[in-house]
Design an enzyme around this catalytic site. Structure first.
Site, PDB file in Angstrom:
ATOM      1  N   GLU B  50     -27.578 -24.389 -11.689  1.00  0.00           N
ATOM      2  CA  GLU B  50     -26.300 -23.688 -11.569  1.00  0.00           C
ATOM      3  C   GLU B  50     -25.788 -23.610 -10.140  1.00  0.00           C
ATOM      4  O   GLU B  50     -24.579 -23.567  -9.903  1.00  0.00           O
ATOM      5  CB  GLU B  50     -26.405 -22.282 -12.162  1.00  0.00           C
ATOM      6  CG  GLU B  50     -26.569 -22.249 -13.679  1.00  0.00           C
ATOM      7  CD  GLU B  50     -28.033 -22.275 -14.107  1.00  0.00           C
ATOM      8  OE1 GLU B  50     -28.909 -22.489 -13.242  1.00  0.00           O
ATOM      9  OE2 GLU B  50     -28.306 -22.092 -15.310  1.00  0.00           O
ATOM     10  N   PHE B 112     -32.418  -9.730 -23.258  1.00  0.00           N
ATOM     11  CA  PHE B 112     -32.832 -11.041 -22.780  1.00  0.00           C
ATOM     12  C   PHE B 112     -31.704 -11.683 -21.955  1.00  0.00           C
ATOM     13  O   PHE B 112     -30.555 -11.707 -22.375  1.00  0.00           O
ATOM     14  CB  PHE B 112     -33.184 -11.937 -23.974  1.00  0.00           C
ATOM     15  CG  PHE B 112     -33.563 -13.337 -23.556  1.00  0.00           C
ATOM     16  CD1 PHE B 112     -34.701 -13.566 -22.798  1.00  0.00           C
ATOM     17  CD2 PHE B 112     -32.762 -14.413 -23.902  1.00  0.00           C
ATOM     18  CE1 PHE B 112     -35.042 -14.853 -22.395  1.00  0.00           C
ATOM     19  CE2 PHE B 112     -33.094 -15.695 -23.507  1.00  0.00           C
ATOM     20  CZ  PHE B 112     -34.237 -15.924 -22.748  1.00  0.00           C
ATOM     21  N   GLN B 113     -32.060 -12.171 -20.802  1.00  0.00           N
ATOM     22  CA  GLN B 113     -31.128 -12.802 -19.862  1.00  0.00           C
ATOM     23  C   GLN B 113     -29.961 -11.894 -19.491  1.00  0.00           C
ATOM     24  O   GLN B 113     -28.853 -12.357 -19.237  1.00  0.00           O
ATOM     25  CB  GLN B 113     -30.620 -14.154 -20.407  1.00  0.00           C
ATOM     26  CG  GLN B 113     -31.732 -15.199 -20.422  1.00  0.00           C
ATOM     27  CD  GLN B 113     -31.237 -16.617 -20.654  1.00  0.00           C
ATOM     28  OE1 GLN B 113     -30.205 -16.830 -21.277  1.00  0.00           O
ATOM     29  NE2 GLN B 113     -31.992 -17.599 -20.157  1.00  0.00           N
ATOM     30  N   LYS B 162     -20.941 -11.929 -24.793  1.00  0.00           N
ATOM     31  CA  LYS B 162     -20.913 -12.896 -25.889  1.00  0.00           C
ATOM     32  C   LYS B 162     -19.950 -12.487 -27.003  1.00  0.00           C
ATOM     33  O   LYS B 162     -19.190 -13.313 -27.513  1.00  0.00           O
ATOM     34  CB  LYS B 162     -22.331 -13.071 -26.459  1.00  0.00           C
ATOM     35  CG  LYS B 162     -22.447 -14.261 -27.390  1.00  0.00           C
ATOM     36  CD  LYS B 162     -23.906 -14.596 -27.688  1.00  0.00           C
ATOM     37  CE  LYS B 162     -23.974 -15.926 -28.445  1.00  0.00           C
ATOM     38  NZ  LYS B 162     -25.367 -16.314 -28.735  1.00  0.00           N
ATOM     39  N   MET B 484     -33.460 -28.335  12.872  1.00  0.00           N
ATOM     40  CA  MET B 484     -32.856 -27.331  13.731  1.00  0.00           C
ATOM     41  C   MET B 484     -33.868 -26.239  14.070  1.00  0.00           C
ATOM     42  O   MET B 484     -33.917 -25.743  15.201  1.00  0.00           O
ATOM     43  CB  MET B 484     -31.621 -26.719  13.063  1.00  0.00           C
ATOM     44  CG  MET B 484     -30.820 -25.799  13.951  1.00  0.00           C
ATOM     45  SD  MET B 484     -30.202 -26.624  15.436  1.00  0.00           S
ATOM     46  CE  MET B 484     -28.553 -27.110  14.911  1.00  0.00           C
TER      47      MET B 484
END
Lengths: 192, 583
Positions: B50, B112-113, B162, B484
């Site tokens: 993502e 969940f999630q 949802k 760097m």
């Protein structure tokens, strides 16, 4: 909070009256902006305002922590913030409510009641060895009252944080936050 | 009365906003939105992580000026989007993030999630919104695009539970007026204050050592043309910050390129010595100013920025102008013309200009060529790449040494041909940003310059590039180190190298590239550089990865050590003997 700085509040602190759209999370947005940018909130009070769908947040900020101008500008960038006014303490009315439960055994009780009478406080509840008192007034008055109560022994204390509105006399003068683009310092819309 | 689901309304609203590309990855809660996508005209690019979707959306926005869209599911997908959102916020990139959320009745139950997406992204978006009803979807989309693209651009996010996607609603499309009325607290000020503009013109007409300090805001405001007009009218040199590279052609004799921590010595010094900095869409970043209290001590400041909070945040301006950089610059040009018509003349800029050209001649940004048989110099590779790049090539970059070398050694001739992560400094930005840029400008060649550290953070998106047929070209400068960091440890930590060595040959970048469907080329000697680049430029149907094995000792110069004054900048070692002439 007053324990930190009971007397000098008017010197380092500025009162911002922030009109916001009353939407879920708006207080979190304001609070997290203060946290994220390292600004200190001295006190905060929130409630619905006169317009439906709007709330007014009265926030007393610690100006030592950042220039007021930067605080105001960052706050203004929040989409839900509609208007910000800095209230000059000399040109505004300020009120706060204090609730305190103090130790008051029988021999102390009359002394506390006398103190309450002088301050025009109300006794809300009486217990065997304690009293719950409320006082509404200017925050400075509350500071004084709290200091005196402290000698008796405060068990629990809750203050609401100050709320303020501009004074009506002298034309309800509102000193809005400065923007660099408006030399007169008045701000109508929101920029950002 | 058209009835449809919230998901259908979402996709329709995105179409109405003229979205042609979404970068995303589906999952549980966002599933309903992926169904109507099958019938949509919108092209969806399926990413492998993502974070890639977010950076692609940014790359797309950088080169097109249109908001990039990233759509992902709830929980871990939303948190993976946080880095690109913050990146876009720091660099003022218009971007709309769309996240799935657990159903409204499950919010707050640790489902969940589930995660508090609006809470987490509050401080890395310009605005975000949890949509609680299907009816609200079109307005939420309109507000998100309006806020992302107006005023100071930035990322917005819509969080969609949802059931909000599944429930039915009656379609409507809010008018512009309704959108504006719904946001009473949002009225960006685009027109500068006329008195301040006059004041600015007056200062410009009086300055003896003026400089235009141009930042990314000028690109956001599409102000390249009027900038050129201002430069040609006044003959004032231009400094283009890391975010502004390309806004003014590097071939123009008045362009001094990048200033700051790794800016050209002559550019940074010119700023220090200036008596008037005309800051246009720039924010006095610490990488530009060095120690603030010694930054350009004699300079008056004109500061043009659409964000009032930038005025005086770092340096108090003498003339603050809040407004759109293009509109304000146009007005300043007019005001200067007006003063000239009234007989005003600028002081002779000759002495100032000859000081600048003196610095420029004596302190060019330079490096030493590698000795025969020794590792490649990264700057050499970039210069070869630059000289062979087709016209209009878009360059993207990750973060670190290769980014600074890209900015210093590339020649930018056109706006919107440079895409990098400036404010947040997000390693791994280059490859996904290049894919997004290629989607936005399929007609252009897109080269992604990357370091080996960065490459390993987001290389999996090359699979996306292959499978989705979005051919980009990657120049991987492999110096085996977090370069760097190594430079700082060498210079400021007595060469005590702590956890900076990656590996030279693990992973095998060529095999890795090939396994992802790309052409992989390894280059180890100077003679191979040209042919490899030529080969890469000739392949346009596949992504090409050219791995340059470069010298790990090479450092970026000039440099202003962190916390030091710009007056104390370190020049290239070969120029140390004449350092005192830089004043």
């Amino acid at each position: 909070m007053t324990a930190i700085n009971p007397s000098g509040s008017s010197l380092n602190h500025h009162i911002l009256s922030v009109l916001v759209q009353n939407r879920p999370g708006v207080l979190a947005r304001v609070a997290s902006l203060f946290a994220r940018r390292g600004y200190n909130i001295f006190s905060l009070a929130v409630a619905p305002a006169e317009d439906e769908g709007m709330s007014r947040i009265t926030v007393v900020v610690d100006v030592d922590s950042a220039p007021l101008e930067q605080i105001v500008k960052q706050l203004f960038k929040l989409i839900d913030v509609v208007k910000i006014s800095e209230l000059d303490p000399r040109r505004s009315v300020e009120r706060e409510l204090l609730l305190a439960t103090v130790r008051a055994r029988a021999e102390q009780r009359s002394q506390i009641v006398e103190l309450a009478t002088i301050f025009e406080a109300k006794i809300l509840a009486v217990g065997v060895d304690a009293l719950t008192i409320s006082l509404e007034g200017h925050p400075d008055k509350l500071d004084d009252f709290e200091e005196l109560l402290d000698d008796c022994g405060i068990v629990e204390l809750q203050r609401t944080g100050r709320v303020a509105l501009p004074k009506l006399d002298r034309g309800a003068h509102l000193r809005a936050a400065n923007t660099p683009n408006s030399p007169r310092g008045d701000k109508k819309g929101k920029v950002g | 009365m058209t009835r449809m689901t919230g998901a259908q309304a979402l996709i329709k609203a995105l179409e109405m906003e003229k979205v042609d590309t979404i970068f995303g990855l589906p999952g549980g809660c966002i599933l309903p939105a992926y169904d109507p996508l099958l019938e949509s005209s919108i092209r969806h690019v399926l990413v492998r992580h993502e974070q890639g979707a977010g950076h692609m959306a940014e790359g797309y926005a950088h080169v097109t000026g249109r908001p990039g869209v990233a759509m992902v599911t709830s929980g871990p997908a939303a948190t993976n989007l946080v880095t690109p959102l913050m990146d876009a916020y720091m660099d003022s990139i218009p971007m709309v993030g769309i996240t799935g959320q657990v159903g409204t009745n499950a919010i707050g139950t640790d489902a969940f999630q589930e995660c508090d997406t609006v809470g987490i992204t509050r401080s890395c978006t310009k605005h975000n919104e949890l949509v609680m009803s299907a009816e609200d979807v079109p307005m939420a989309v309109r507000q998100a695009f309006h806020i992302a693209t107006t005023g100071r651009p930035g990322p917005t996010l819509i969080d969609l539970p949802k059931d909000v996607l599944q429930n039915e609603m009656t379609w409507y499309w809010p008018s512009d007026d309704e959108v504006i009325a719904s946001l009473p607290g949002y009225r960006p000020n685009t027109k500068g204050h006329p008195r301040m503009i006059k004041e600015a013109a007056k200062l410009i007409m009086q300055a003896e050592r003026p400089l235009l300090y141009v930042g990314g805001g000028m690109l956001k405001a599409r102000a390249a043309e009027v900038l050129r007009e201002l430069v040609e009218l006044t003959g004032i040199h231009v400094v283009t910050t890391l975010m502004a590279r390309g806004v003014f052609p590097d071939s123009h004799p008045l362009n001094l390129g990048m200033p700051g921590m790794h800016g050209n010595a002559y550019t940074t010094t010119a700023m220090q010595q200036s008596d008037l900095l005309i800051a246009l869409g720039a924010r006095f970043d610490d990488r530009i100013t060095g120690r603030v209290d010694s930054f350009a001590p004699d300079a008056k400041i004109i500061h043009v920025d659409i964000d009032p909070a930038e005025q005086g945040k770092v340096r108090k301006p003498d003339v603050p102008i809040v407004g759109d950089c293009r509109l304000v610059t146009e007005e300043i040009v007019k005001a200067i013309r007006h003063l000239r018509d009234g007989g005003a003349v600028q002081p002779e800029l000759g002495p100032w200009k000859s000081r600048i050209s003196g610095w420029r001649e004596q302190f060019p940004t330079t490096y030493e060529q590698s000795e025969p048989g020794k590792a490649l110099k990264p700057q050499y590779c970039l210069e070869q790449l630059r000289d062979a790049a087709p016209e209009g090539t878009i360059l993207t970059s990750g973060v670190g040494q290769h980014q600074m070398w890209s900015s210093l050694h590339w020649q930018f001739e056109e706006p919107y041909t440079w895409v990098n992560s400036g404010g947040l400094g997000t390693m791994g930005f280059s490859i996904p940003a290049a894919i997004g840029a290629k989607m936005g400008r399929p007609d252009r060649t897109v080269w992604a310059v990357d370091g080996d550290g960065c490459f390993q953070m987001t290389a999996q998106e090359l699979v996306t590039a292959t499978v989705e047929r979005i051919p980009i070209k990657v120049a991987l400068l492999n110096n085996s180190y977090l370069g760097m960091v190594r430079q700082w440890q060498e210079m400021f930590y007595d060469e005590r190298y702590s956890e900076v060595y990656l590996s030279t040959d693990c992973p095998d970048y060529v095999k890795w590239a090939e396994s992802m469907g790309c052409v992989g080329i390894r280059v180890e000697s100077p003679e191979e550089v040209g042919p490899a680049i030529e080969k890469a430029n000739s392949i346009n149907d596949r992504t090409v990865v050219v791995e340059f094995r470069t010298d790990s000792d090479e450092k970026v110069f000039p440099m202003v050590p962190a916390g030091m004054s710009n007056d104390d900048l370190l020049v290239h070692p070969s120029q140390c003997a004449i350092r005192d002439r830089l004043a």
